[in-house]
Design an enzyme around this catalytic site. Structure first.
Site, PDB file in Angstrom:
ATOM      1  N   LYS A  80       0.843  -1.190   0.000  1.00 12.40           N
ATOM      2  CA  LYS A  80       0.000   0.000   0.000  1.00 12.40           C
ATOM      3  C   LYS A  80       0.881   1.244   0.000  1.00 12.40           C
ATOM      4  O   LYS A  80       1.858   1.327   0.749  1.00 12.40           O
ATOM      5  CB  LYS A  80      -0.920  -0.020   1.220  1.00 12.40           C
ATOM      6  CG  LYS A  80      -1.935   1.120   1.249  1.00 12.40           C
ATOM      7  CD  LYS A  80      -2.927   0.967   2.393  1.00 12.40           C
ATOM      8  CE  LYS A  80      -3.935   2.109   2.387  1.00 12.40           C
ATOM      9  NZ  LYS A  80      -4.946   1.968   3.462  1.00 12.40           N
ATOM     10  N   SER A 155      -9.513   3.158   1.826  1.00 13.33           N
ATOM     11  CA  SER A 155      -8.348   3.709   1.170  1.00 13.33           C
ATOM     12  C   SER A 155      -7.456   2.650   0.527  1.00 13.33           C
ATOM     13  O   SER A 155      -6.555   2.968  -0.236  1.00 13.33           O
ATOM     14  CB  SER A 155      -7.515   4.525   2.166  1.00 13.33           C
ATOM     15  OG  SER A 155      -7.018   3.708   3.202  1.00 13.33           O
ATOM     16  N   SER A 179     -11.100   1.161   5.746  1.00 14.38           N
ATOM     17  CA  SER A 179     -10.222   1.161   4.579  1.00 14.38           C
ATOM     18  C   SER A 179      -9.750  -0.210   4.119  1.00 14.38           C
ATOM     19  O   SER A 179      -9.212  -0.332   3.020  1.00 14.38           O
ATOM     20  CB  SER A 179      -9.004   2.051   4.841  1.00 14.38           C
ATOM     21  OG  SER A 179      -9.378   3.404   4.889  1.00 14.38           O
TER      22      SER A 179
END
Length: 465
Positions: A80, A155, A179
């Protein structure tokens, strides 16, 4: 066994160990999938094909040497883009860090690298991971692999999209207000927000901040458990970490018998939020399926009064502390919704933060009592199905206006402040074919039990998939 990008992570690891496929060959399969799908989906960013192939070659050589290898040895992996990877561009989705290359790994990256993965790049995020729709001014928008006109969530949207599209066999992310769970639901994969303390974080601007946590994403609950076995476990740099070793999660899951399982089910947590009818229908279908399998399903929900105020206060406090100085110096480099969230923290008093923590303590106690009478809570992950990718957030939910980028995610963030583990499991689709997950929640510390329930729910969902 013929290995494809659709094979489970456990199958890919087993094939590598058995020399049924080389790390080079496995890498080529995934790079071909990235070449085919990523130009449209925009899930993987900062891709470095040359380094990826060199890493795969090194993984083959290490395995051939007879050296000890980690549990994820040879698997292609993208981190990520809010997690620092030493020597690899890490932008946090912000123009302020567009050319940033860290010197050290975050702890979550350190653990995954030590498990033997072969890094290929990063996965796209919203700016500073703020918001459940993945877009930023550095790389643009990540779209849904099932319908590229729709959001992939966020996210960890790039992670979920890459995983669902077969670009990577596993993915990691982080979750404050949903997220890991929201993009998993939008993209049709599994996303686990572990119990508070299960996955330690380092470095941290506030080691006592407890709303955000790292966690695994996978195409199955069993693969999520495999990655959690690498992520979990204590670390001296994170004093609040749970003491259970990560190896607890390594053995394959055994789905629990559903007969007699005590299930609490609510499509709106007793009126705590508005939910789209197509999402509510999937939650209700899950309840029917569980009851049909012998579970004791009751339409009840815990009392989460105060959770909304608690989450919003702690989020604004955390954002102001972390980004306030940068916003003051670079006000034009922040999207408006994030800037407003940071500024909301400026007006908070010490008393406001104290009340939020008092509320959080009360919520944890209520959940502890709730789970003495129930084994699992079932509710929506997101209040809406994937919305158009050209919107920052849905304007309405079932006709009710949403005032901010947070409003439509109450179904996820109300659970955040309980500290309980929560997992998104694919269960159904909207009438126009978009994935919808159900959120399963268990008592704090019961992460493996929750994943075993998730594996059983997966089996229920498959006939209708």
């Amino acid at each position: 066994m013929t290995v494809t990008v659709a094979s489970s992570a456990r199958e890919q690891v087993a094939a590598l160990r058995a020399r049924e496929i080389s790390a080079r060959e496995l890498m080529d399969l995934h790079l071909a999938r990235i070449e085919a799908r990523n130009p449209e989906l925009n899930a993987v960013v900062s891709l470095d094909v040359e380094r990826a192939r060199a890493g795969a070659a090194a993984a083959d050589e290490r395995l051939a040497s007879g050296a000890t290898v980690g549990p994820l040895h040879g698997l292609p992996f993208a981190f990520k883009d809010t997690h620092a990877v030493a020597g690899w561009r890490t932008t946090y989705g912000s123009p302020l860090f567009a050319d940033h290359v860290p010197d050290t790994d975050d702890l979550i990256v350190e653990r995954i690298r030590a498990a033997g993965v072969v890094p290929i790049g990063k996965t796209n995020v919203p700016e500073f991971a703020a918001g459940s729709h993945t877009f930023n001014r550095v790389f643009g928008t990540t779209v849904n692999p099932h319908d590229p006109t729709r959001s992939a969530g966020g996210s960890s949207g790039g992670a979920a999209c890459a995983l669902a599209a077969g670009m990577v066999p596993l993915a990691e992310g982080s979750d404050m207000g949903g997220s890991l769970r929201n993009p998993a639901s939008f993209c049709g994969v599994v996303g686990l927000r572990p119990s508070w303390g299960r996955v330690p974080e380092w470095p941290s601007s506030n080691m006592w901040e407890t709303t955000s946590t790292g966690g695994p994403m996978a195409r199955t609950a069993d693969d999520a458990a495999l990655l959690l076995s690498v992520l979990a476990g204590p670390d001296p740099r994170a004093p609040h970490a749970l003491g259970d070793p990560g190896e607890t999660f390594a053995p394959p899951l055994r789905p629990v018998p559903l007969a007699g399982l005590r299930v609490a089910l609510s499509a709106d947590l007793g009126g705590a939020f508005t939910v789209d009818r197509s999402v509510a229908a999937v939650v209700e279908a899950a309840g029917d399926a569980l009851a049909g399998a012998g579970a004791a399903v009751s339409g009840t929900a815990p009392d989460l009064t105060g959770a909304d105020e608690c989450f919003r206060t702690l989020r604004a406090w955390h954002f102001q502390a972390r980004f306030g100085m940068q916003l003051a110096v670079h006000p034009q480099e922040f999207k408006a919704s994030l800037a407003a969230n940071i500024r909301a923290g400026e007006a908070l008093t010490g008393a406001d933060v104290a009340v939020a923590y008092q509320r959080r303590t009360t919520l944890a106690q209520r959940m502890r009592e709730f789970f003495t009478e129930h084994d699992v809570l079932v509710l929506p992950v997101s209040q809406v199905p994937p919305f158009p990718a050209d919107q920052e957030f849905p304007a309405t939910v079932d006709g009710v206006p949403m005032a901010s980028y947070l409003d439509w995610m109450r179904s996820a963030y109300l659970i955040t402040v309980t500290g309980c583990p929560a997992v998104s499991v694919p269960f159904g689709r909207t009438p126009d074919g978009l994935p919808v997950g159900v959120q399963l929640v268990a008592r704090h510390g019961a992460d493996r039990a929750l994943l075993e329930i998730a594996a059983a729910v997966e089996r229920l969902a498959r006939p209708a998939a």
